[in-house]
Design a protein around this motif. Structure first.
Motif, short mmCIF file in Angstrom:
data_model
loop_
_atom_site.label_atom_id
_atom_site.label_comp_id
_atom_site.label_asym_id
_atom_site.label_seq_id
_atom_site.Cartn_x
_atom_site.Cartn_y
_atom_site.Cartn_z
N GLY A 174 0.80 -1.22 0.00
CA GLY A 174 0.00 0.00 0.00
C GLY A 174 0.82 1.27 0.00
O GLY A 174 0.31 2.35 -0.23
N GLN A 175 2.14 1.15 0.26
CA GLN A 175 2.98 2.36 0.28
C GLN A 175 3.26 2.80 -1.16
O GLN A 175 3.40 1.97 -2.05
N ARG A 176 3.33 4.10 -1.35
CA ARG A 176 3.55 4.61 -2.70
C ARG A 176 5.04 4.74 -3.00
O ARG A 176 5.80 5.22 -2.16
N PHE A 177 5.43 4.33 -4.21
CA PHE A 177 6.78 4.64 -4.69
C PHE A 177 6.85 6.14 -4.95
O PHE A 177 7.74 6.83 -4.50
N PHE A 178 5.85 6.60 -5.69
CA PHE A 178 5.69 8.02 -5.97
C PHE A 178 4.29 8.23 -6.50
O PHE A 178 3.60 7.27 -6.86
N SER A 179 3.88 9.51 -6.55
CA SER A 179 2.53 9.82 -7.02
C SER A 179 2.60 10.61 -8.31
O SER A 179 3.58 11.34 -8.54
N GLN A 180 1.55 10.48 -9.08
CA GLN A 180 1.46 11.22 -10.33
C GLN A 180 1.64 12.71 -10.04
O GLN A 180 1.04 13.25 -9.11
N GLY A 181 2.49 13.36 -10.86
CA GLY A 181 2.70 14.79 -10.66
C GLY A 181 3.89 15.14 -9.76
O GLY A 181 4.33 16.28 -9.73
N ASP A 182 4.39 14.13 -9.03
CA ASP A 182 5.58 14.39 -8.18
C ASP A 182 6.78 14.72 -9.07
O ASP A 182 6.81 14.38 -10.24
N LEU A 183 7.79 15.34 -8.45
CA LEU A 183 9.06 15.52 -9.16
C LEU A 183 9.69 14.15 -9.38
O LEU A 183 9.65 13.30 -8.50
N SER A 184 10.28 13.96 -10.53
CA SER A 184 10.94 12.67 -10.79
C SER A 184 12.34 12.73 -10.22
O SER A 184 13.19 13.43 -10.76
N ASP A 185 12.56 12.01 -9.12
CA ASP A 185 13.87 12.09 -8.50
C ASP A 185 14.63 10.77 -8.52
O ASP A 185 15.80 10.73 -8.20
N ALA A 186 13.96 9.70 -8.92
CA ALA A 186 14.66 8.41 -8.90
C ALA A 186 13.91 7.39 -9.75
O ALA A 186 12.73 7.55 -10.04
N ALA A 187 14.65 6.35 -10.15
CA ALA A 187 14.03 5.20 -10.80
C ALA A 187 14.17 4.02 -9.85
O ALA A 187 15.03 4.04 -8.96
N TYR A 188 13.33 3.00 -10.01
CA TYR A 188 13.39 1.85 -9.11
C TYR A 188 13.49 0.55 -9.90
O TYR A 188 12.87 0.41 -10.94
N VAL A 189 14.29 -0.38 -9.38
CA VAL A 189 14.28 -1.74 -9.91
C VAL A 189 13.72 -2.63 -8.79
O VAL A 189 14.24 -2.60 -7.67
N ILE A 190 12.66 -3.36 -9.12
CA ILE A 190 12.04 -4.20 -8.08
C ILE A 190 12.83 -5.49 -7.95
O ILE A 190 13.07 -6.19 -8.94
N LEU A 191 13.31 -5.75 -6.74
CA LEU A 191 14.08 -6.97 -6.51
C LEU A 191 13.18 -8.10 -6.01
O LEU A 191 13.40 -9.27 -6.33
N GLU A 192 12.18 -7.73 -5.22
CA GLU A 192 11.25 -8.72 -4.69
C GLU A 192 9.91 -8.06 -4.49
O GLU A 192 9.86 -6.90 -4.07
N GLY A 193 8.82 -8.78 -4.77
CA GLY A 193 7.48 -8.25 -4.51
C GLY A 193 6.81 -7.75 -5.78
O GLY A 193 7.38 -7.83 -6.87
N ARG A 194 5.58 -7.28 -5.61
CA ARG A 194 4.79 -6.84 -6.76
C ARG A 194 4.20 -5.46 -6.49
O ARG A 194 3.88 -5.10 -5.36
N ALA A 195 4.06 -4.71 -7.59
CA ALA A 195 3.46 -3.37 -7.47
C ALA A 195 2.61 -3.13 -8.71
O ALA A 195 2.64 -3.93 -9.64
N HIS A 196 1.83 -2.06 -8.69
CA HIS A 196 1.10 -1.74 -9.90
C HIS A 196 1.13 -0.25 -10.19
O HIS A 196 1.36 0.57 -9.30
N VAL A 197 0.89 0.07 -11.49
CA VAL A 197 0.96 1.46 -11.95
C VAL A 197 -0.46 1.95 -12.17
O VAL A 197 -1.28 1.24 -12.74
N MET A 198 -0.75 3.18 -11.68
CA MET A 198 -2.10 3.70 -11.82
C MET A 198 -2.06 5.06 -12.47
O MET A 198 -1.17 5.88 -12.19
N LEU A 199 -3.01 5.31 -13.31
CA LEU A 199 -3.16 6.63 -13.92
C LEU A 199 -4.36 7.31 -13.28
O LEU A 199 -5.42 6.70 -13.15
N GLU A 200 -4.18 8.55 -12.86
CA GLU A 200 -5.32 9.27 -12.30
C GLU A 200 -5.89 10.14 -13.41
O GLU A 200 -5.35 11.19 -13.75
N ALA A 201 -6.94 9.66 -14.02
CA ALA A 201 -7.57 10.38 -15.12
C ALA A 201 -8.81 11.08 -14.59
O ALA A 201 -9.28 10.77 -13.49
#
Lengths: 147, 926
Positions: free
Chosen positions: A39-66
């Motif tokens: 449930g924790q956010r990597f980042f939110s839409q509209g945030d400054l882009s400060d980093a990229a992530y490589v997932i080593l373990e676990g699952r996440a999903h990408v959401m668009l706020e339209a």
């Protein structure tokens, strides 16, 4: 899990697969290993882009706020790279990424990543090649849809 | 400064010089006696002159006198019978006497030298201080052309040789001259011819050599100018390094400096040639005299006109002659040299015009407020090319008033503001405040009652607080804590002897009562209020978080901090955030801290346990050896070095990634590569002691969850905790006890940042957003316990760095502005001080200041008239010409345009514009 296993994971990422092992190790070493709770956010839409992530373990999903509501766009899993477009194009985050499970990820800082690209042409070329491939794929898809 | 160095010296050191002269004169009889004694030793004791007529004994050390004929003469009066001795006794007696005289002469010399040295140093101090004081009197137009680095070099370096000479200036020629004259007299008394020979050679030396040296001096002067220019140029290049790189001008600059260096070399080389030519001649003359003495003196001795004793004594006396003579010639050369240096220095410090001294003189702190009419009459300011910056300015305003100056893009308003703030005093026309001529107001008044906040904030290295209260330190209010002990009295005595101020920076300089404050604490709060006004409150709070808390200075805060630790811990636990911080526990290894930190379990105070030093600290090594950890850590260091050299290879030195991530500095990388090679082939046996030290440095900075090299296991952790315990035990009573402050859950650690003290642990690496989340909770704790102000006060201790470089441009501007506000001046001149703020912030700041200055005077340079809504008076510039468009006009302004109605907007009249411009043209076309 140590630096070496992280290097193994980075090698699985298409964008990094042709890069010299010593460079990958540098990339891993200069990155930060972080954990996310479900449930924790990597980042939110509209945030400054400060980093990229490589997932080593676990699952996440990408959401668009339209305007019509929240749309789930993609699923992310082991060895997936996310957030790299934002740091390369220097634009705000185009989507939100949320952890589904407990996640261990490698956080690649934007400044460090750009430093590395600037320093090692081989890395830049690998990134360009990957971006070109994506563009080609998109073109092919568009062509397929048009025909 | 005096034109002549000698007059300058004499004026300030007359008394000391005379005392030393007296000592020199007193030393001469002993000197003469010591020249004469060898003659007696040879003639009376060795050759047996005293035993000539078959006498077996002689009297030695008889003291007596024959009364002069004037008092009727008479038999010799003996005060001391002396000793009756044989020939051997006489020889040893006389020799011993000679030895005693040598000691006496030595003692005189010692005393004279020390007195001379002290005198020289005092004069040097006075001169440096005088020069430095003089810089305060430079008018602004001179300051623009003065190079700071050159002035500093002059005060520091170039004055030095002059100081060395000052002690010698009068005494050296007097001392050496009288000594040489004594020796000469002695030779003449023995034999006139030998005396004449010696005198003529001395004469040649005195006439010829100084002439040769004159050339050398001229070259020396050129060299000095060239090297000073070199210093200035290097300074300029370093300051302008950015431009050099931007325009790829390195090659050009190198060539330029290379050329200067060649010129310097050439000058020096020519100086050497002359110098050694002179030396050669000197030596020749010195060596040729003994030739005459042996031949001519020997001839006289053979002829019986001179006895052997005299010859020996003459040769001995002549031996004494060259050193003083040579030194005397050196002195003469030095004199010219130093006079030249002195002239150059005084030239540098003698601009066309100095600000009159009366401006700085005395004046009481409670000077009258700057109120009453501010009258500006026919003010005209020109730039260096003669075009007007401001002209035709005539106003009469009743202060207090808030005056806005608005331009049309030209510099006029800013120039007028600076004139009013007395930053420019090169103008024609008259300005008076309350009937007093602005130009003649003492700085004690303008510096306290009037304040100027310009575009470029000038900050000095020191704490933020020092910079903020800089405008409050005018005169010492009362002596500092040092009190009135002997050392202080000595310090003051020296100061008064050298024209230096007796006040010390340790005195209390801030007059709290005059500010309406109780003391330093209240002043801090005032500073924080003003900082909040300019929007810097949060910054100071942040500085405070990374600042150090001295429990002795902030006992209240220290107490609260310990309380806050517990509260923070509880809050984190409440919100299920416990895992975000790993607290310090004396009995457990802290995974989020470095090995070094785990070992010391404290913060380093001095340098003994910081960085590299801790790896070679004998105590640390003893503890590690005792716990068998040294080899283990060296092995870890080897692994780390191997990984680092592998992954950082190929990065250019100085690359930011090195600074940020590597355990190894870029410069050390090759060395570590060598060590790693030896390590890889032969393991520990291939390492030297130095290698081991170098490897041991690395693991001390290692944090497993951060660096992830998989080097630490639970066994090692336990052993490091063991070593920690041993370190604590062994630290007690050693000389390092003061160098490390151990962590204690119940006490604040003054050597660690406030933030760490609050946390008393380390934020976990590798949990996303851990730092932000902890910071948020910590912020709540701080607010809850009301510690914000106290922490901000710690932030006032922040070191701003040279020129305030550790602050952002806006922070620097804020500090400069607060420095002005805190002074509560009668007149505040704002000239671009808000330029580094954003528009909205600048506007609200201006509004706040305008409001606060109701009832006081404010002169502000504004960009447009819209900003001037709240001002009483508005002056609009058309080019260099100001025109008052709002506010009461001068009651009796010339031309009879007696404006009355306050607040009425006077439309600028074209005609009046013309009326003031026309005379200009008339004057130019005769």
């Amino acid at each position: 899990m140590t630096l070496d296993t992280e290097v193994q994971s980075l090698r699985q990422v298409p964008m990094f697969k042709d890069i010299d092992p010593a460079r990958l190790k540098l990339l891993a070493f200069t990155s930060e290993r972080v954990t996310f709770a479900p449930g924790q956010r990597f980042f939110s839409q509209g945030d400054l882009s400060d980093a990229a992530y490589v997932i080593l373990e676990g699952r996440a999903h990408v959401m668009l706020e339209a305007p019509t509501g929240v749309i789930k766009v993609a699923e992310l899993g082991r060895n997936d790279l996310v957030g790299e477009m934002g740091i390369l194009s220097e634009t705000p985050r185009s989507a939100t990424v949320l952890a589904d499970t407990d996640i261990i990820a490698l956080r690649i800082d934007k400044r460090v990543f750009l430093e590395l690209l600037g320093q090692f042409p081989q890395m830049s070329i690998a990134v360009m090649r990957e971006l070109a491939k994506r563009l080609e794929r998109t073109n092919a898809q568009l062509a397929g849809r048009a025909s | 400064m005096e034109k002549s160095l000698f007059r300058y010296i004499w004026r300030h050191t007359r008394r000391e010089q005379l005392v030393i002269f007296a000592a020199v004169l007193a030393s001469l009889p002993f000197y003469f006696w010591s020249l004469d004694l060898p003659k007696r030793i040879v003639n009376e004791a060795i050759q047996g002159g005293a035993f000539k007529d078959g006498r077996a004994t002689a009297t030695f050390l008889e003291i007596g006198a024959t009364p002069p004929a004037l008092f009727g003469g008479g038999p010799r009066v003996t005060f001391f019978e002396g000793f009756t001795v044989g020939q051997l006794g006489l020889l040893f007696g006389l020799s011993t006497l000679f030895l005693v005289l040598v000691l006496v002469n030595g003692a005189f010399k010692y005393w004279i030298n020390v007195a001379k040295g002290a005198l020289g140093e005092r004069m040097l101090r006075r001169m440096r201080f005088d020069l430095f004081s003089l810089t305060f009197r430079f008018p602004p137009e001179t300051l623009r052309t003065v190079k700071a680095s050159e002035t500093a070099t002059i005060i520091k370096d170039e004055v030095e040789p002059i100081g060395g000479f000052i002690g010698d200036a009068f005494i050296q020629p007097m001392f050496l001259g009288t000594q040489a004259a004594t020796a000469m007299l002695f030779i003449l008394l023995q034999n006139v011819w030998l005396g004449i020979i010696a005198a003529s050679i001395v004469g040649i030396q005195f006439v010829v050599i100084p002439r040769l040296r004159r050339v050398q001096l001229r070259l020396g002067k050129e060299r000095q100018i060239a090297s000073r220019k070199l210093a200035g140029r290097v300074g300029e290049i370093v300051d302008g390094m950015e431009a050099v790189h931007v325009h790829d001008a390195t090659a050009w600059e190198k060539a330029e400096i290379g050329e200067r260096l060649f010129h310097l070399f050439d000058l020096r080389f020519r100086i050497y040639k002359w110098k050694f030519a002179v030396k050669f001649l000197n030596n020749l003359l010195a060596q040729i005299t003994p030739f005459f003495f042996y031949s001519v003196g020997g001839y006289f001795a053979l002829k019986g006109k001179l006895d052997i004793g005299q010859l020996v004594a003459v040769i001995a006396a002549y031996r004494e002659l060259p050193p003083p003579l040579k030194e005397l010639i050196d002195w003469d050369q030095q004199r010219l040299d130093v006079q030249i240096k002195y002239d150059q220095i005084t030239q540098q410090f003698a601009p066309e015009r100095l600000i009159p001294e009366e401006v700085f003189a005395g004046a009481e702190a409670d000077a009258e407020p700057l109120r009453g009419p501010l009258v500006v009459k026919d003010l005209r300011v020109m730039d260096s090319h003669g075009s007007p910056l401001v002209e035709g300015a005539s106003f009469a305003w009743d202060l207090p008033a808030r005056i806005a100056l608005v331009g049309d893009g030209g510099g006029g308003p800013s120039v007028l503001a600076r004139v009013l703030a007395r930053r420019i005093d090169d103008f024609t026309g008259q300005i008076s405040i309350g009937g007093r001529d602005l130009r003649r107001l003492p700085e004690a008044v303008t510096g306290r009652r009037l304040t100027y906040a310009g575009v470029d904030p000038i900050l000095f290295p020191g704490t933020l607080r020092d910079n903020l209260v800089y405008g409050l330190r005018h005169r010492p209010v009362r002596p500092g804590a040092a009190g009135d002990d002997a050392e202080q009295r000595r310090r003051r005595l020296e100061a008064s002897r050298t024209g230096n101020p007796e006040a010390s920076p340790d005195d209390e300089w801030i007059d709290y009562a005059a500010l309406g404050l109780e003391g330093a604490d209240e002043l801090d709060h005032r500073l924080l209020e003003e900082l909040a006004l300019v929007g810097m409150r949060d910054d100071v709070y942040r500085f405070g978080l990374s600042g150090r808390v001295d429990p002795a200075r902030y006992p209240h805060l220290a107490e609260k901090l310990v309380e806050a630790r517990g509260l923070l811990r509880a809050k984190l636990a409440d919100r299920d955030m416990r895992q975000l911080v790993e607290p310090f526990d004396p009995a457990r290894y802290n995974n989020q801290a470095t090995i070094g930190e785990n070992l010391l379990f404290g913060a380093s105070v001095g340098g003994a346990f910081a960085g590299r030093a801790r790896a070679v600290n004998p105590l640390v090594r003893r503890v590690l050896d005792a716990e068998d950890l040294t080899d283990e850590l060296v092995r870890m260091g080897g692994d780390i070095a191997q990984t680092m050299t592998e992954i950082f290879r190929g990065l250019p030195p100085g690359h930011p990634l090195f600074e940020q991530f590597s355990f190894i500095a870029a410069d050390d990388l090759p060395e570590y590569e060598d060590i790693v090679r030896r390590w890889a082939t032969r393991r520990a046996s291939g390492l030297t002691r130095e290698d081991r030290n170098r490897l041991l440095v690395l693991p001390l900075d290692y944090v497993e969850p951060r660096h992830r090299l998989g080097l630490i296991d639970d066994v090692l952790k336990a052993r490091i905790v063991e070593a920690r315990m041993r370190f604590r035990r062994e630290l007690r009573g050693t000389l390092w006890e003061q160098e490390v402050e151990l962590y204690d859950a119940e006490r604040v650690c003054g050597a660690a940042p406030l933030r760490d003290n609050l946390l008393f642990g380390r934020v976990a690496h590798g949990i996303a957003d851990a730092r932000e989340r902890v910071t948020k909770v910590a912020g709540e704790v701080i607010s809850e316990l009301g510690m914000r102000d106290d922490i901000a006060r710690v932030g006032l201790d922040f070191q701003v760095g040279p020129g305030g470089r550790l602050l952002t441009a806006q922070q620097r501007a804020s500090v400069a502005l607060v420095r002005c506000l805190v002074k509560q001046p009668d007149i505040l001149v704002l000239d671009g001080a808000l330029a580094s703020y954003g528009d909205a912030q600048a506007a609200s700041l201006l509004a706040t200041i305008t409001e606060a200055y109701r009832g006081r005077s404010l002169v502000a340079v504004l960009r447009d008239e819209a900003q001037a809504a709240d001002f009483d008076i508005l002056v609009r510039f058309t080019g260099p010409r100001p025109q008052q468009v709002r506010g009461p006009l001068a009651p009796a302004a010339e031309g009879g345009e007696a404006g009355v109605g306050a607040g009425t907007v006077q439309q600028p009249l074209r005609d009046s514009d013309k009326a003031t411009t026309e005379p200009e043209f008339e004057r130019q076309t005769p």
